[in-house]
Motif scaffolding. Sequence first.
Motif, PDB file in Angstrom:
ATOM      1  N   PHE A 181     -11.108   5.539   3.330  1.00 56.49           N
ATOM      2  CA  PHE A 181     -10.284   4.485   2.726  1.00 56.49           C
ATOM      3  C   PHE A 181     -11.158   3.620   1.824  1.00 56.49           C
ATOM      4  N   LEU A 182     -10.647   3.341   0.640  1.00 59.14           N
ATOM      5  CA  LEU A 182     -11.355   2.422  -0.260  1.00 59.14           C
ATOM      6  C   LEU A 182     -10.564   1.127  -0.335  1.00 59.14           C
ATOM      7  N   HIS A 183     -11.253   0.008  -0.161  1.00 61.97           N
ATOM      8  CA  HIS A 183     -10.561  -1.270  -0.280  1.00 61.97           C
ATOM      9  C   HIS A 183     -10.240  -1.545  -1.738  1.00 61.97           C
ATOM     10  N   SER A 184     -11.281  -1.728  -2.583  1.00 61.09           N
ATOM     11  CA  SER A 184     -11.034  -1.849  -4.018  1.00 61.09           C
ATOM     12  C   SER A 184     -12.293  -1.489  -4.781  1.00 61.09           C
TER      13      SER A 184
ATOM     14  N   LEU B  86     -16.905  10.794  -2.845  1.00 64.68           N
ATOM     15  CA  LEU B  86     -15.550  10.354  -2.523  1.00 64.68           C
ATOM     16  C   LEU B  86     -14.761  10.103  -3.803  1.00 64.68           C
ATOM     17  N   PRO B  87     -13.701  10.856  -4.036  1.00 65.08           N
ATOM     18  CA  PRO B  87     -12.915  10.651  -5.260  1.00 65.08           C
ATOM     19  C   PRO B  87     -11.884   9.536  -5.082  1.00 65.08           C
ATOM     20  N   LEU B  88     -12.273   8.426  -4.509  1.00 69.51           N
ATOM     21  CA  LEU B  88     -11.329   7.324  -4.290  1.00 69.51           C
ATOM     22  C   LEU B  88     -11.390   6.367  -5.477  1.00 69.51           C
ATOM     23  N   ARG B  89     -10.237   5.880  -5.877  1.00 70.90           N
ATOM     24  CA  ARG B  89     -10.168   5.042  -7.081  1.00 70.90           C
ATOM     25  C   ARG B  89      -9.235   3.858  -6.874  1.00 70.90           C
ATOM     26  N   GLY B  90      -9.473   2.804  -7.612  1.00 71.13           N
ATOM     27  CA  GLY B  90      -8.530   1.683  -7.642  1.00 71.13           C
ATOM     28  C   GLY B  90      -8.534   0.892  -6.346  1.00 71.13           C
ATOM     29  N   ASP B  91      -7.369   0.392  -5.976  1.00 74.55           N
ATOM     30  CA  ASP B  91      -7.249  -0.413  -4.761  1.00 74.55           C
ATOM     31  C   ASP B  91      -6.511   0.367  -3.687  1.00 74.55           C
ATOM     32  N   PHE B  92      -6.937   0.211  -2.466  1.00 66.76           N
ATOM     33  CA  PHE B  92      -6.252   0.816  -1.312  1.00 66.76           C
ATOM     34  C   PHE B  92      -5.959   2.303  -1.517  1.00 66.76           C
ATOM     35  N   ASP B  93      -7.003   3.017  -1.873  1.00 67.13           N
ATOM     36  CA  ASP B  93      -6.872   4.468  -1.998  1.00 67.13           C
ATOM     37  C   ASP B  93      -7.350   5.092  -0.674  1.00 67.13           C
ATOM     38  N   SER B  94      -6.904   6.311  -0.420  1.00 62.74           N
ATOM     39  CA  SER B  94      -7.319   6.956   0.827  1.00 62.74           C
ATOM     40  C   SER B  94      -7.286   8.466   0.666  1.00 62.74           C
ATOM     41  N   LEU B  95      -7.985   9.161   1.561  1.00 60.91           N
ATOM     42  CA  LEU B  95      -7.899  10.623   1.563  1.00 60.91           C
ATOM     43  C   LEU B  95      -8.033  11.147   2.973  1.00 60.91           C
ATOM     44  N   LEU B  96      -7.573  12.366   3.147  1.00 62.95           N
ATOM     45  CA  LEU B  96      -7.757  13.102   4.397  1.00 62.95           C
ATOM     46  C   LEU B  96      -8.291  14.478   4.030  1.00 62.95           C
TER      47      LEU B  96
ATOM     48  N   VAL C 155       0.854  -1.192   0.000  1.00 65.00           N
ATOM     49  CA  VAL C 155       0.000   0.000   0.000  1.00 65.00           C
ATOM     50  C   VAL C 155       0.889   1.242   0.000  1.00 65.00           C
ATOM     51  N   SER C 156       0.308   2.332  -0.477  1.00 60.31           N
ATOM     52  CA  SER C 156       1.102   3.555  -0.653  1.00 60.31           C
ATOM     53  C   SER C 156       1.483   4.160   0.690  1.00 60.31           C
ATOM     54  N   LEU C 157       2.464   5.052   0.648  1.00 60.84           N
ATOM     55  CA  LEU C 157       2.882   5.774   1.850  1.00 60.84           C
ATOM     56  C   LEU C 157       1.707   6.588   2.400  1.00 60.84           C
ATOM     57  N   LYS C 158       0.963   7.191   1.475  1.00 59.38           N
ATOM     58  CA  LYS C 158      -0.185   8.011   1.881  1.00 59.38           C
ATOM     59  C   LYS C 158      -1.195   7.165   2.666  1.00 59.38           C
ATOM     60  N   TYR C 159      -1.519   5.997   2.118  1.00 62.85           N
ATOM     61  CA  TYR C 159      -2.494   5.111   2.772  1.00 62.85           C
ATOM     62  C   TYR C 159      -1.988   4.703   4.158  1.00 62.85           C
ATOM     63  N   ARG C 160      -0.689   4.382   4.225  1.00 61.79           N
ATOM     64  CA  ARG C 160      -0.127   3.959   5.513  1.00 61.79           C
ATOM     65  C   ARG C 160      -0.193   5.088   6.530  1.00 61.79           C
ATOM     66  N   PHE C 161       0.145   6.299   6.073  1.00 67.42           N
ATOM     67  CA  PHE C 161       0.080   7.431   7.003  1.00 67.42           C
ATOM     68  C   PHE C 161      -1.360   7.710   7.425  1.00 67.42           C
ATOM     69  N   HIS C 162      -2.270   7.716   6.463  1.00 68.49           N
ATOM     70  CA  HIS C 162      -3.655   8.023   6.835  1.00 68.49           C
ATOM     71  C   HIS C 162      -4.170   7.026   7.868  1.00 68.49           C
ATOM     72  N   SER C 163      -3.872   5.757   7.658  1.00 67.80           N
ATOM     73  CA  SER C 163      -4.332   4.742   8.608  1.00 67.80           C
ATOM     74  C   SER C 163      -3.745   5.007   9.998  1.00 67.80           C
ATOM     75  N   ALA C 164      -2.462   5.358  10.047  1.00 68.10           N
ATOM     76  CA  ALA C 164      -1.791   5.532  11.343  1.00 68.10           C
ATOM     77  C   ALA C 164      -2.072   6.890  11.986  1.00 68.10           C
ATOM     78  N   MET C 165      -2.546   7.839  11.186  1.00 60.75           N
ATOM     79  CA  MET C 165      -2.827   9.176  11.739  1.00 60.75           C
ATOM     80  C   MET C 165      -4.132   9.200  12.526  1.00 60.75           C
ATOM     81  N   MET C 166      -4.881   8.084  12.523  1.00 62.72           N
ATOM     82  CA  MET C 166      -6.173   8.076  13.213  1.00 62.72           C
ATOM     83  C   MET C 166      -6.051   7.824  14.712  1.00 62.72           C
TER      84      MET C 166
END
Length: 708
Positions: A646-649, A691-701, A567-578
């Motif tokens: 967060f979008l799974h897929s 939600l402008p989430l696309r593809g797999d394991f996308d995320s936003l803040l 998963v992307s750095l962004k996704y990892r950070f968003h998950s951990a920033m919660m």
Amino acid sequence: MGNVDMQFEFEEKSRIFAIHTQRSSYVFGINERDRLQHLYWGEPVTIDDCAPLLRGRSHSSFDAEVDMEAEEYSFWGGVNYDEPSLKVRMPDGVRDLLAGYVRHEIREEDGRQTLVIVLKDRVYPLEAHLLYRVIPEYDLIERSARIVNTGGDDIVLESVQSAAWSLPDLRDYRLTHVTGKWSGEFQLRRNVLSEGKKVLESRRGFTDSHANPWFAVDEGQATETDGRVWFGALAWSGNWKITAEKTVFNHVRVTGGINDFDSEWVLGAGESFDAPWFVGGYTAGGFGGMSRNLHQYQHAYVLPSSEPRKVLYNSWEATYFNVNAADQMALAERAARMGVELFVVDDGWFGQRNNDRAGLGDWYVNKEKFPNGLGELIGKVHKLGMEFGIWVEPEAVNPDSDLYRAHPDWVYHFETRPRTELRNQLLLNISKPEVKAYILQFMTELLQNHRIKFIKWDMNRTVTEPGMKDHPLHRQKELWIRHVRSLYEIWAELRRRFPHVEFETCAGGGARIDLGIFRYADQSWPSDNTDAFDRLSIQEGFSYTYAPRMMTCWVTESPTGMNKRNVSLKYRFHSAMMGTLGIGSNLNEWSDELIEQSGEFIRQYKAIRPLVQFGRQYRLADLQHKGVTAVQYVDEAGTDSAVFAFLHSQRLGEPLPRLRLQGLQADRAYAIEGLPGSWSGRALMNIGIELPLRGDFDSLLYRVTAVE
Ligand code: GLA
């Protein structure tokens, strides 16, 4: 009795007690047999409203006292067959309790107004004091029981529960709880109760990752935002038990406290025994309302400090046991460049601890790894502008250690049985005075001799062969309770001696997380699983009971060591920033670019930290809903907010749900950082955002802020 802001009410004529919070009432009375009978818990009512409920009920000689199903604290004896709150053995072998109301008072204990109701056995010198405290603003009631031996001989306590929570008459009783395992903690479960018992418990000596000591019951249809929910959380870090029992007469009572399995406590002449606190609550605001009340309660009443939690770096996944001064200093330099505030050295810095087979128990700095002592590294960390933290596991010992070679009898064991090793270690009997003194001494030296700000206190095995050498034979079953009480005493003493030091509770991940340990621990390590996607469900289950700032979350490598997910750095950070943000990667292998990007995410986190750590949390969507998870954090005024999604897929042609926000002011206008235009709170909360989430394991803040 004198009313304290009407929180506690007692009417002499009807002999009924009412406990009022801002949005709920809890009512019970003294019946004609002088037993306490629960009457009501829910929306606010008066004592008069409940008076008709105080009456005996019988079905047949086989169900002679049906009203006892609702006994406020259930004494085992007579025709009582439901889960007991108290079961004892008198000095003459009698095991039948016949206790009734004798008096009550309101007094101050620990600076809190406490209603104390005293029940006494008719013959034997035994009293049960039921304790109640109110948290009116969060609609919570704390309950405990104190058992007192007023006589001259030992009385054996076979089971002392903290409280029994009777629920009102509902069509269905749906129980929500969590289950889990190592690296898969806090998984939510929901089941409708049928007649019989559902027991949630730990028998492993600590809180455990297989279950966690809280419950929630609703009528089957409560949602995140709506519906009546009754719930409770127990403050105990050892063997615990929560029994939800539904009778054939459709009564449900949830009884909880220290697990009575393999447990006994010998109560000597004049002694008393305090059960752990069990907080219960009622809300009409659904599961989200429940969680926010618990979170705010933890901030105001449970946690030892209200300091913001720091962004930390932890070396475990980077270097494992291969710790040395040079590598740690290099890691520290990179962590500091990213904006980390607390640098934590994990396992491996002491004794002959080169792997998990040796060294545990030998709490002196390993000279080969740190030739100039820890001071050199700590000095460097401070120079870089960070605080220093360190890992310990004081309750355990490797057989291959100087400590064990010197004191093989300090561990729990039975002389005739093998000593089961788990992760190559055994457990110390920390209630033995010498052992307790040893732990306090090495911790004191460690903290006195080094500028340490943070302790990660770990515990990596369950209890087996529960025997205590040198402890009286008839008191052997006290072990489960003694271990926890000693642990609390050690932590309390360390916090007293070193008030500036912060503590993290860890037990192979999240196996010791509960309201008991959080009176001493500032934060917790919920799971060794640091995969950013797996963490979403772990963090969701955690959030049902515990506040986000109590949850440490690290950004680690991708693919993760555990399940190889990319998963992307962004996704990892968003998950951990919660929660409380941490970094756990091997920064010595990170490129400058990755360090730069991470620094940017850490800056973002610091900007929203007050919202995440002190705001109100709203779960907007869970994974079950079209693969989208979203969590929002809002300040008290409802004017500032951070939204994670967060979008799974993605599935072709399947629209993502619109995300309806919560907790904002309907009539204010809001801007979303990075997007043109503005929205009314009304629109954001009722129509929602795309939600402008696309593809797999996308995320936003999204940062959503009120504008003039
Ligand atoms: C446990 C903890 C980890 C790490 C290791 C060290 O597994 O949960 O975070 O500290 O111990 O041995």
